[in-house]
Design an enzyme around this catalytic site. Structure first.
Site, PDB file in Angstrom:
ATOM      1  N   LEU A 242      74.894 -16.606  23.727  1.00  0.00           N
ATOM      2  CA  LEU A 242      75.149 -16.308  25.139  1.00  0.00           C
ATOM      3  C   LEU A 242      74.445 -17.379  25.965  1.00  0.00           C
ATOM      4  O   LEU A 242      73.268 -17.616  25.780  1.00  0.00           O
ATOM      5  CB  LEU A 242      74.579 -14.941  25.510  1.00  0.00           C
ATOM      6  CG  LEU A 242      75.124 -13.737  24.761  1.00  0.00           C
ATOM      7  CD1 LEU A 242      74.334 -12.498  25.112  1.00  0.00           C
ATOM      8  CD2 LEU A 242      76.587 -13.526  25.062  1.00  0.00           C
ATOM      9  N   ALA A 243      75.195 -18.011  26.830  1.00  0.00           N
ATOM     10  CA  ALA A 243      74.598 -19.082  27.630  1.00  0.00           C
ATOM     11  C   ALA A 243      73.527 -18.485  28.529  1.00  0.00           C
ATOM     12  O   ALA A 243      73.742 -17.466  29.167  1.00  0.00           O
ATOM     13  CB  ALA A 243      75.672 -19.766  28.459  1.00  0.00           C
ATOM     14  N   LYS A 244      72.371 -19.141  28.536  1.00  0.00           N
ATOM     15  CA  LYS A 244      71.216 -18.558  29.217  1.00  0.00           C
ATOM     16  C   LYS A 244      71.446 -18.356  30.712  1.00  0.00           C
ATOM     17  O   LYS A 244      71.060 -17.360  31.284  1.00  0.00           O
ATOM     18  CB  LYS A 244      69.987 -19.431  28.996  1.00  0.00           C
ATOM     19  CG  LYS A 244      68.754 -18.566  29.009  1.00  0.00           C
ATOM     20  CD  LYS A 244      67.519 -19.284  28.625  1.00  0.00           C
ATOM     21  CE  LYS A 244      66.398 -18.247  28.825  1.00  0.00           C
ATOM     22  NZ  LYS A 244      65.120 -18.723  28.551  1.00  0.00           N
ATOM     23  N   ARG A 245      72.096 -19.313  31.326  1.00  0.00           N
ATOM     24  CA  ARG A 245      72.251 -19.177  32.766  1.00  0.00           C
ATOM     25  C   ARG A 245      73.634 -18.676  33.162  1.00  0.00           C
ATOM     26  O   ARG A 245      73.998 -18.653  34.325  1.00  0.00           O
ATOM     27  CB  ARG A 245      71.945 -20.508  33.442  1.00  0.00           C
ATOM     28  CG  ARG A 245      70.464 -20.630  33.590  1.00  0.00           C
ATOM     29  CD  ARG A 245      69.984 -21.874  34.255  1.00  0.00           C
ATOM     30  NE  ARG A 245      68.544 -21.861  34.257  1.00  0.00           N
ATOM     31  CZ  ARG A 245      67.795 -22.070  33.180  1.00  0.00           C
ATOM     32  NH1 ARG A 245      68.357 -22.333  32.026  1.00  0.00           N
ATOM     33  NH2 ARG A 245      66.489 -22.018  33.241  1.00  0.00           N
TER      34      ARG A 245
END
Ligand code: GLU
Length: 324
Positions: A242-245
């Site tokens: 999951l992309a952090k931002r």
């Protein structure tokens, strides 16, 4: 057995995402299932990167999710004096030295550590003479490093099993205070956990390799060693990180579309506490909690296919393409 003291310690440099929510949920359930105390610590030691607005948002998101903490949150940004006193103690004991290496020099010099991105500090500044220190101090503010022994540090993680690291060979002398004056994560975390009486640390597996350094600091200060539990990475239904931002997995955005029970349903299924992603409250999860169920899920935890990776939780075209 005395009930445990656990904590969740987010860094508010961005908004909390589902991976953080999973970690918070497991840290909370683990102590509550044992009748213990739960604390919250805001790791905003890197003040420029952690605006108060994000810390506030983080507290709101966690409360929305159903977390209740038993004492006012601790803010690392307000604890500089405590870290300074502990670093001074190590300096008095002759265990630290000023390091004048620039970031560029460190990159050029460091040998990559086997199999991970951690770099081993080769000790360039470890034995500077007082004259060299005086003349370099005129040019640049130093960082403060802790000397590490050529010793192996070992602990048993509740989920990962035995972990070992030779501090000298696999890490090298590490930074207690950065050259810009900000306190390093290792020192702050060890001091805060010990002074708050934390006995159980649940956090992401990305921090697993930092733990031997923390054990060393605990030994130097005579602090007890907490129990560790490093939880696996949370991925989407395709096993992708999951992309952090990413806006889509940010809790603040999710709050507009989903109920806390729906989010907890997804998370509790991903980590094996529920068979289905049925909506559930935090309190109702306490009796279902069991580390063995989490352990059975292996090294990555996946959100169910029911999670489409956007705040509307509707399949995007990309999702359908990939599914086809
Ligand atoms: N502040 C760290 C993070 O947000 C966690 C540190 C810890 O739990 O020890 O990743």
């Amino acid at each position: 057995m005395t009930p445990p003291v656990g904590r969740f310690a987010p860094t508010p440099s961005g908004q909390l995402h589902l991976g953080n929510a999973l970690c918070a949920m497991l840290a909370y359930l683990s102590v509550r299932a044992q009748g213990g105390t739960f604390l919250l610590r805001i790791e905003d030691v890197d003040v420029p990167r952690c605006p108060p607005r994000l810390a506030r948002q983080c507290l709101e998101d966690l409360a929305w999710l159903g977390l209740r903490w038993d004492a006012p949150p601790l803010y690392q940004s307000q604890r500089g004096d405590v870290y300074a006193a502990h670093a001074e103690e190590l300096t008095r004991r002759g265990l630290t030295y000023p390091c004048f290496c620039t970031r560029a020099a460190l990159h050029a010099e460091a040998a990559p550590n086997l199999g991970d991105t951690q770099q081993v500090y080769r000790g360039t500044c470890a034995f500077l003479s007082p004259e060299e220190i005086a003349s370099l101090s005129r040019l640049r503010r130093p960082a403060l490093r802790l000397r590490v022994p050529d010793e192996e540090y070992t602990f048993t993680d509740r989920l990962c099993g035995a972990v070992r690291e030779n501090l000298k060979r696999e890490c090298g002398d590490f930074v207690l205070r950065r050259s810009d004056g900000l306190w390093g994560y290792q020192l702050a975390v060890v001091v805060d956990d010990a002074l708050s009486g934390v006995t159980e640390v649940v956090r992401g597996r990305d921090i697993l390799t930092a733990t031997p350094r923390q054990l060393y600091l605990q030994r130097l200060f005579g602090f007890p060693q907490p129990e560790y539990c490093h939880i696996p990475l949370l991925t989407d239904a395709f096993g992708r990180r999951l992309a952090k931002r990413a806006h889509d997995t940010g809790l603040t955005a999710l709050r507009e579309h989903a109920s806390p029970e729906a989010v907890l349903g997804l998370l509790s299924q991903a980590c094996g506490l529920q068979e289905e992603a049925a909506p559930v409250s935090m309190e109702a999860l306490i009796p279902l909690f069991d580390w063995e169920k989490v352990k059975e899920k292996g090294d990555t935890l996946r959100l169910s296919a029911q999670w489409c990776g956007n705040t509307e939780n509707k399949p995007s075209e990309k999702y359908l393409e990939e599914k086809a």
